[in-house]
Design a protein around this motif. Sequence first.
Motif, mmCIF file in Angstrom:
data_model
loop_
_atom_site.group_PDB
_atom_site.id
_atom_site.type_symbol
_atom_site.label_atom_id
_atom_site.label_comp_id
_atom_site.label_asym_id
_atom_site.label_seq_id
_atom_site.Cartn_x
_atom_site.Cartn_y
_atom_site.Cartn_z
ATOM 1 N N ALA A 18 0.835 -1.191 0.000
ATOM 2 C CA ALA A 18 0.000 0.000 0.000
ATOM 3 C C ALA A 18 0.877 1.251 0.000
ATOM 4 C CB ALA A 18 -0.922 -0.016 1.216
ATOM 5 N N PRO A 19 1.469 1.570 -1.146
ATOM 6 C CA PRO A 19 2.374 2.722 -1.192
ATOM 7 C C PRO A 19 1.677 4.072 -1.128
ATOM 8 C CG PRO A 19 2.103 1.804 -3.373
ATOM 9 C CD PRO A 19 1.373 0.891 -2.426
ATOM 10 N N GLY A 20 0.369 4.102 -1.236
ATOM 11 C CA GLY A 20 -0.331 5.377 -1.323
ATOM 12 C C GLY A 20 -0.885 5.911 -0.018
ATOM 13 N N LEU A 21 -0.519 5.338 1.126
ATOM 14 C CA LEU A 21 -1.092 5.818 2.375
ATOM 15 C C LEU A 21 -0.462 7.117 2.829
ATOM 16 C CD1 LEU A 21 -1.579 2.636 4.577
ATOM 17 C CD2 LEU A 21 -3.064 3.634 2.861
ATOM 18 N N SER A 22 -1.248 7.907 3.530
ATOM 19 C CA SER A 22 -0.768 9.156 4.112
ATOM 20 C C SER A 22 -0.426 8.926 5.581
ATOM 21 C CB SER A 22 -1.855 10.234 4.022
ATOM 22 O OG SER A 22 -2.176 10.486 2.677
ATOM 23 N N PHE A 23 0.327 9.857 6.161
ATOM 24 C CA PHE A 23 0.689 9.769 7.565
ATOM 25 C C PHE A 23 -0.577 9.637 8.413
ATOM 26 C CE2 PHE A 23 1.634 11.622 11.717
ATOM 27 C CZ PHE A 23 2.718 10.832 12.086
ATOM 28 N N GLY A 24 -0.578 8.693 9.355
ATOM 29 C CA GLY A 24 -1.716 8.500 10.248
ATOM 30 C C GLY A 24 -2.755 7.518 9.750
ATOM 31 N N GLU A 25 -2.646 7.078 8.496
ATOM 32 C CA GLU A 25 -3.590 6.083 7.990
ATOM 33 C C GLU A 25 -3.105 4.691 8.378
ATOM 34 O OE1 GLU A 25 -5.701 8.077 4.158
ATOM 35 O OE2 GLU A 25 -3.702 7.243 3.804
ATOM 36 N N VAL A 26 -4.046 3.832 8.718
ATOM 37 C CA VAL A 26 -3.745 2.490 9.209
ATOM 38 C C VAL A 26 -4.566 1.484 8.412
ATOM 39 C CG1 VAL A 26 -3.921 0.955 11.217
ATOM 40 C CG2 VAL A 26 -3.247 3.342 11.530
ATOM 41 N N ILE A 27 -3.945 0.356 8.062
ATOM 42 C CA ILE A 27 -4.651 -0.727 7.370
ATOM 43 C C ILE A 27 -4.972 -1.819 8.376
ATOM 44 C CG2 ILE A 27 -4.509 -2.526 5.614
ATOM 45 C CD1 ILE A 27 -2.539 -0.775 4.121
ATOM 46 N N LYS A 28 -6.199 -2.325 8.294
ATOM 47 C CA LYS A 28 -6.618 -3.458 9.116
ATOM 48 C C LYS A 28 -7.248 -4.501 8.210
ATOM 49 C CE LYS A 28 -7.325 -0.818 13.338
ATOM 50 N NZ LYS A 28 -8.110 -0.749 14.568
ATOM 51 N N VAL A 29 -7.191 -5.759 8.643
ATOM 52 C CA VAL A 29 -7.835 -6.848 7.916
ATOM 53 C C VAL A 29 -8.920 -7.431 8.821
ATOM 54 C CG1 VAL A 29 -6.105 -8.590 8.615
ATOM 55 C CG2 VAL A 29 -7.471 -8.961 6.553
ATOM 56 N N VAL A 30 -10.080 -7.707 8.225
ATOM 57 C CA VAL A 30 -11.210 -8.255 8.964
ATOM 58 C C VAL A 30 -11.839 -9.352 8.109
ATOM 59 C CG1 VAL A 30 -12.867 -6.554 8.085
ATOM 60 C CG2 VAL A 30 -13.282 -7.638 10.302
ATOM 61 N N GLY A 31 -12.332 -10.389 8.758
ATOM 62 C CA GLY A 31 -12.925 -11.486 8.000
ATOM 63 C C GLY A 31 -13.866 -12.322 8.835
ATOM 64 N N ASN A 32 -14.346 -13.403 8.229
ATOM 65 C CA ASN A 32 -15.375 -14.233 8.865
ATOM 66 C C ASN A 32 -14.767 -15.366 9.693
ATOM 67 O OD1 ASN A 32 -14.472 -15.784 6.724
ATOM 68 N ND2 ASN A 32 -16.509 -16.516 6.162
ATOM 69 N N SER A 33 -13.798 -15.029 10.523
ATOM 70 C CA SER A 33 -13.142 -15.976 11.410
ATOM 71 C C SER A 33 -12.875 -15.262 12.734
ATOM 72 C CB SER A 33 -11.813 -16.404 10.773
ATOM 73 O OG SER A 33 -10.988 -17.050 11.711
ATOM 74 N N PRO A 34 -12.913 -15.978 13.854
ATOM 75 C CA PRO A 34 -12.628 -15.317 15.140
ATOM 76 C C PRO A 34 -11.285 -14.585 15.147
ATOM 77 C CG PRO A 34 -13.565 -17.479 15.538
ATOM 78 C CD PRO A 34 -13.305 -17.384 14.047
ATOM 79 N N SER A 35 -10.258 -15.160 14.536
ATOM 80 C CA SER A 35 -8.942 -14.516 14.505
ATOM 81 C C SER A 35 -8.929 -13.253 13.652
ATOM 82 C CB SER A 35 -7.877 -15.482 13.979
ATOM 83 O OG SER A 35 -7.690 -16.544 14.876
ATOM 84 N N LEU A 36 -9.937 -13.094 12.782
ATOM 85 C CA LEU A 36 -10.050 -11.910 11.937
ATOM 86 C C LEU A 36 -11.214 -11.012 12.369
ATOM 87 C CD1 LEU A 36 -9.348 -13.482 8.431
ATOM 88 C CD2 LEU A 36 -7.871 -11.941 9.723
ATOM 89 N N GLY A 37 -11.665 -11.171 13.608
ATOM 90 C CA GLY A 37 -12.678 -10.276 14.158
ATOM 91 C C GLY A 37 -14.115 -10.625 13.858
ATOM 92 N N ASN A 38 -14.371 -11.775 13.225
ATOM 93 C CA ASN A 38 -15.754 -12.172 12.882
ATOM 94 C C ASN A 38 -16.507 -11.053 12.162
ATOM 95 O OD1 ASN A 38 -15.834 -14.856 13.686
ATOM 96 N ND2 ASN A 38 -16.241 -14.298 15.812
ATOM 97 N N ASN A 39 -15.846 -10.420 11.187
ATOM 98 C CA ASN A 39 -16.418 -9.336 10.384
ATOM 99 C C ASN A 39 -16.810 -8.101 11.194
ATOM 100 O OD1 ASN A 39 -16.164 -10.512 7.819
ATOM 101 N ND2 ASN A 39 -17.988 -11.747 8.172
#
Length: 150
Positions: A18-39
């Motif tokens: 993700a080369p296009g992020l600005s200072f202070g922007e954060v990427i998170k991953v979420v999904g349909n699994s407990p380890s991924l936050g259950n969406n």
Amino acid sequence: MSNTMNTTTFNVAFSCKAPGLSFGEVIKVVGNSPSLGNNNLSRAVTLHTTPSTYPYYETAASLPLNATSFQSGSPELSISYQYALFTGGRFKRWETTPEPRRLDVVMPQDVQGMDLGDEEEDGSAPAGGNQIITVVVDVFSRPEEPRPTG
């Protein structure tokens, strides 16, 4: 991947470019699994970068994801997930994919039954090693700037 009492766990590391992020922007991953936050975006997993790994962002460690099926006679993992952009701790937007991403994996027959998480007596990894599935994709890239003409 490890096996314990009818539960098979796949170890998955998520990484994105993700080369296009600005200072202070954060990427998170979420999904349909407990380890991924259950969406649930409030339980999404934060990806990190350093000056030496930029523009790649990755989970701090591989995430344990339990097998979702044994229909083929082999442990299978089938999850959906998405990357989300946050600013100041607040959700800003989803990545620009029309549908959530999918990860579908079937454990090979020759790996089943091996305890891949334990070390050998000499401290080395067992034959086959500690298998980690790494998912790397390109997200949140800024469109190319128009080049001046003339």
